[in-house]
Design a protein around this motif. Structure first.
Motif, PDB file in Angstrom:
ATOM      1  N   GLU A   1      -6.662   2.748  -3.549  1.00 23.26           N
ATOM      2  CA  GLU A   1      -7.194   3.169  -2.328  1.00 23.26           C
ATOM      3  C   GLU A   1      -8.566   3.100  -2.467  1.00 23.26           C
ATOM      4  O   GLU A   1      -9.190   3.549  -3.641  1.00 23.26           O
TER       5      GLU A   1
ATOM      6  N   SER B   1      -3.328  -0.916  -7.945  1.00 21.64           N
ATOM      7  CA  SER B   1      -3.425   0.622  -8.340  1.00 21.64           C
ATOM      8  C   SER B   1      -3.044   0.744  -9.839  1.00 21.64           C
ATOM      9  O   SER B   1      -3.526   1.803 -10.639  1.00 21.64           O
TER      10      SER B   1
ATOM     11  N   TYR C   1      -6.990   0.122   2.062  1.00 30.18           N
ATOM     12  CA  TYR C   1      -6.604  -0.563   0.837  1.00 30.18           C
ATOM     13  C   TYR C   1      -6.889  -1.846   0.644  1.00 30.18           C
ATOM     14  O   TYR C   1      -6.586  -2.458  -0.538  1.00 30.18           O
TER      15      TYR C   1
ATOM     16  N   ALA D   1       0.779  -1.043   0.266  1.00 33.89           N
ATOM     17  CA  ALA D   1       0.131  -0.026  -0.094  1.00 33.89           C
ATOM     18  C   ALA D   1       0.820   1.352  -0.088  1.00 33.89           C
ATOM     19  O   ALA D   1       0.693   2.183  -0.615  1.00 33.89           O
TER      20      ALA D   1
END
Length: 440
Positions: free
Chosen positions: A119, A326, A147, A112
């Motif tokens: 997120e 991400s 996360y 994270a």
């Protein structure tokens, strides 16, 4: 099996550690703006670790998801524990991390804080976490942001082979209020009553879960909110001294015997083979112990306490998580999959307690009729502990993912007299702190 579920088992040939590789990679966001569901065909990747039984259950859950969302194809990927983390580090470094991955708290903050995980507030339109209590959900946060979504949480308990206590005529004290003195006394009585054939307890000493509970019993924590080591050396020294006391009193096996037991699979553990009457375990494993030892009856109890024990010392350790990359090009679809795994009760019935006691109460209700007696007992124990716990402790920070191996190394030094509990405590804390600072 739907042909749209493609299963790929990739051997992990990476020799480099997950933390080192991840630390060197630059990871950017895979999308900008507001995530939206696609009107066209979409393929997302879903990655987990586990044995074949878990894989088959997860593939069935994927089928249900694809029936619910016909335009989304899930590309399934899975491996064993060790190969899983090597491969995940490689794909993260290359910007090709799977869209959705199963995670463990040892690695959550590392990924994270280096930007590898999505997120989840960015996809709250597609992911509902309201069914999970704060004591569970907060364990998926790093630096204040969510996360990962925990699948559930488990308390740390003491498994008791009641068959052995009955066989040797040793009476247990009231386990709802027992003290450490009573715990050690009955452990010694069991060893003596069996003529040394059975020891009263296999002690803690080399796992961070039990160390965290011990620290909280004494008003401390393993880490603070900033990710630094917060453990008082005196608390850690007391943890190892308790282990030595149990050994020296005869309540526990010798240092050599304990060393030989370390790392054995569950079905070869001393409490399953009948060589020890009690052990410290995650409550989520209680059913597995009962299944592995069908000739014995087991119970599970909370830890002993003393007059000065801090209240609320127990906590629900996250069993595992769902997290999104991400770099995903399909954040909305990835969030939908996590939402489905978290909230659809058909998934709850499929998974049962395979990924720990479910954090979603609706899942608990859905699986309750099918749980055997040991499963019911484990779930009841965890729910009882959940009513008494204090704040969720900070998760393992970056640089501390190897804490289990580090803790075992120093524990071995204490067991074999190579280091005193005080010296080992200072050495462990200093080395762990150096590793965390090197990763920052």
């Amino acid at each position: 099996m739907t042909t749209r579920v493609r299963r790929r088992v990739r051997a992990a040939g990476a020799a480099v550690g997950a933390g080192l590789l991840l630390a060197s990679c630059g990871i950017g966001e895979g999308f900008v703006g507001t995530p939206e569901l696609s009107d066209g065909e979409v393929t997302i990747t879903f990655n987990w670790w586990g044995a074949d039984a878990r894989t088959q259950l997860t593939l069935q859950a994927i089928e249900l998801f694809e029936e619910e969302y016909p335009n989304i194809t899930v590309d399934a990927q899975y491996a064993d524990w060790n190969g899983y983390w090597d491969r995940l580090a490689i794909t993260a470094a290359a910007g090709e991390m799977p869209d959705v991955s199963q995670f463990d708290q040892l690695y959550l903050a590392s990924y994270a804080e280096r930007g590898a995980l999505l997120e989840l507030s960015r996809v709250s339109e597609f992911l509902d976490t309201s069914a999970l209590g704060a004591e569970i959900l907060d364990s998926g946060r790093a630096d204040g942001s969510l996360y990962a979504v925990p699948t559930g949480g488990t308390a740390n308990g003491i498994i008791i082979n009641t068959t052995l206590f009955d066989e040797y005529g040793v009476a247990l004290p009231d386990t709802e209020s027992w003290t450490w003195e009573e715990f050690q006394r009955v452990s010694v009585e069991l060893t003596e009553a069996s003529g040394g054939e059975v020891h009263g307890v296999t002690p803690f000493g080399a796992d961070s879960f039990s160390l965290t509970v011990w620290a909280r019993q004494h008003g401390g924590e393993l880490f603070d909110a900033s990710g630094d080591v917060a453990l008082d050396p005196e608390i850690l020294a007391g943890y190892w001294q308790r282990e030595l006391d149990l050994i020296e009193s005869g309540a526990a096996p010798s240092a050599g015997q304990l060393s030989e037991m370390h790392g054995l699979p569950l079905d070869q553990s001393s409490v399953v083979t009948g060589r020890a009457a009690m052990a410290f375990i995650p409550a989520g494993q209680f059913s597995a112990y009962q299944s592995a030892g069908p000739d014995f009856d087991y119970a599970i109890a909370d830890w002993p306490t003393d007059a000065d024990t801090s209240p609320g010392f127990q906590y629900l350790k996250p069993t595992m998580y769902w997290a999104a990359s991400s770099t995903t090009q399909h954040p909305a679809e990835a969030a939908l999959l996590i939402d489905f795994l978290t909230n659809d009760t058909r998934v709850g019935r499929l998974f049962g307690v395979d990924r720990g006691e479910p954090g979603n109460p609706a899942f608990q209700e859905a699986i309750a009729p099918d749980l055997d007696e040991s499963g019911q007992e484990a779930l009841a124990f965890t729910n009882l502990i959940a009513e008494e716990i204090d704040d969720t402790p900070p998760i393992t920070p970056p640089g501390a993912s190897d804490i289990e191996n580090l803790l075992n190394r120093y524990n071995q030094q204490v067991l074999f007299g190579e280091s005193s509990p005080d010296d080992a405590a200072r050495g462990f804390i200093n080395e762990l702190g150096d590793s965390i600072r090197a990763a920052s």
